[in-house]
Design an enzyme around this catalytic site. Structure first.
Site, PDB file in Angstrom:
ATOM      1  N   GLU A 164       0.718  -0.989   0.117  1.00  0.00           N
ATOM      2  CA  GLU A 164       0.289   0.041   0.241  1.00  0.00           C
ATOM      3  C   GLU A 164       1.055   1.540  -0.146  1.00  0.00           C
ATOM      4  O   GLU A 164       1.666   1.408   0.315  1.00  0.00           O
ATOM      5  CB  GLU A 164      -1.357   0.312   0.939  1.00  0.00           C
ATOM      6  CG  GLU A 164      -1.904   1.527   1.213  1.00  0.00           C
ATOM      7  CD  GLU A 164      -3.076   1.662   2.168  1.00  0.00           C
ATOM      8  OE1 GLU A 164      -4.256   1.389   1.901  1.00  0.00           O
ATOM      9  OE2 GLU A 164      -2.285   1.373   3.914  1.00  0.00           O
ATOM     10  N   LYS A 221      -9.213   3.466  -2.907  1.00  0.00           N
ATOM     11  CA  LYS A 221      -9.919   3.188  -1.541  1.00  0.00           C
ATOM     12  C   LYS A 221     -10.730   3.696  -1.436  1.00  0.00           C
ATOM     13  O   LYS A 221     -10.928   5.022  -1.558  1.00  0.00           O
ATOM     14  CB  LYS A 221      -8.118   3.280  -0.414  1.00  0.00           C
ATOM     15  CG  LYS A 221      -8.725   2.620   0.771  1.00  0.00           C
ATOM     16  CD  LYS A 221      -8.055   2.834   1.670  1.00  0.00           C
ATOM     17  CE  LYS A 221      -7.367   2.633   3.349  1.00  0.00           C
ATOM     18  NZ  LYS A 221      -6.444   2.690   3.966  1.00  0.00           N
ATOM     19  N   CYS A 267      -5.437  -2.250   2.123  1.00  0.00           N
ATOM     20  CA  CYS A 267      -5.091  -1.707   4.064  1.00  0.00           C
ATOM     21  C   CYS A 267      -6.524  -2.375   4.507  1.00  0.00           C
ATOM     22  O   CYS A 267      -7.642  -3.774   4.586  1.00  0.00           O
ATOM     23  CB  CYS A 267      -4.770  -1.064   4.175  1.00  0.00           C
ATOM     24  SG  CYS A 267      -4.386  -0.959   5.737  1.00  0.00           S
TER      25      CYS A 267
END
Length: 339
Positions: free
Chosen positions: A47, A128, A162
């Site tokens: 990430e 994200k 994540c």
């Protein structure tokens, strides 16, 4: 798909050159070259690898972090750009790779997985959906239009970042697209015992994802280095928080088992595994949460894949340039200035 290939996958465990776009792009390309030379066909990166994760958000207040945010902003990835051109060149190793970057679009930053195919084409991206906690001071939100799964000769490829793996609706949405090989991009595992960002918690979430969606997970994480600590740590307390190492890259089979070579938590390297997509089938026989094991009569998910823009422009601007010559010497009756 009617074909269930066997091939090698790779998950990177490495540190970026923090807040240095050009150097981290070069390092990314070298890692793609290395993984491809070792036979990998699908390669996963951590990430926020380019140009590094904004660790300062966990180390101090906004005044302390502003100077680093400015550096991050100036070293973020724009599409198109020279940075993307360089990444595209790495794709000519005849591999698929997914790298997580801080993307600048307009005036805002987003945390984005970029996907490149064996031709070097940028085939899509995933932003994200919701930045986690203090990350909201850095990155804006994604939407369902950028949550792809790609049908390829190596199976259906997708990814999340994540804590997206902790949200059941995210997991269900990905299951609905019959993903088979998943890139799980993580930063590091917090070293503090019992921390919700700890490696045990992150690995548990990824293993659950692998079992729930019957996929191979390529878990890729960063590591902390002395260079990173020297870059942003201004107090001894901050240095004690940001301990060297704490990577946890691994490859996880659809039954939740770890496969492939193991890396030490403070080791830069690449973990590889040879996978067989036919191993997904027994899980589909038992579960398939987006198919025969679902209960749509009373539990279902609405997955809106349309693009959500905060500002919608209606019509076209009528602005025109009126030249100096037209202003000074032209027919005044023909000179129009649009506001």
């Amino acid at each position: 798909m009617s074909n269930y290939p066997k091939y090698r996958v790779a998950a990177v465990q490495a540190s970026p050159v923090l807040l240095d776009l050009d150097a981290t792009i070069d390092k990314t390309c070298r890692l793609v070259d290395e993984a491809a030379a070792n036979g990998a066909k699908v390669i996963a990166f951590p990430e926020a690898f380019i140009p590094g994760y904004p660790w300062w958000i966990w180390l101090g207040n906004a005044d302390y972090g502003m100077k680093y945010y400015i550096q991050l902003y100036k070293n973020s990835v724009e599409i198109p750009s020279l940075a993307v051109q360089k990444l595209s060149s790495a794709g000519t190793n005849k591999v698929y790779f997914c790298v997580s970057v801080t993307e600048k679009d307009g005036g805002s930053l987003y945390l984005t997985q970029l996907w490149f195919d064996p031709n070097g084409d940028l085939i899509g991206k995933h932003r994200k959906l919701k930045a986690t906690n203090a990350e909201k001071t850095i990155w804006g939100d994604g939407d369902g239009s950028m949550m792809p799964v790609f049908e390829t000769e190596f199976g259906n490829l997708g990814g999340l970042q994540c804590w997206e793996h902790f949200l059941p609706l995210n997991v269900a949405a990905m299951a609905s697209m019959n993903e088979q090989v998943h890139v799980a991009s993580w930063p590091i595992g917090m070293p503090q015992e019992g921390h919700l960002f700890g490696p045990e918690q992150c690995v548990t979430a990824t293993k659950y994802y692998a079992i729930s969606n019957q996929v191979f997970c390529l878990l890729s994480s960063q590591i902390w280095t002395e260079e990173q600590r020297d870059k942003i740590c201004e107090t001894e307390e901050q240095r004690n928080f940001m301990k060297v190492g704490h990577g946890f890259s691994k490859i996880i089979a659809p039954n939740g088992m770890e496969i492939g070579n193991k890396l030490a938590h403070d080791e830069e390297g690449i973990t590889y595994a040879d996978i067989d997509l036919e191993q997904i089938i027994p899980g589909k026989f038992l579960i398939d949460s987006a198919g025969h094991y679902s209960t749509p009569g009373f539990l279902s998910l609405s997955f809106d894949r349309t693009e959500k823009k905060p500002i919608k422009h209606i019509g076209e601007s009528a602005q025109e340039t009126v030249t100096y010559e037209e202003i000074q010497y032209g027919n005044k009756a023909n000179v129009k200035v649009h506001s």
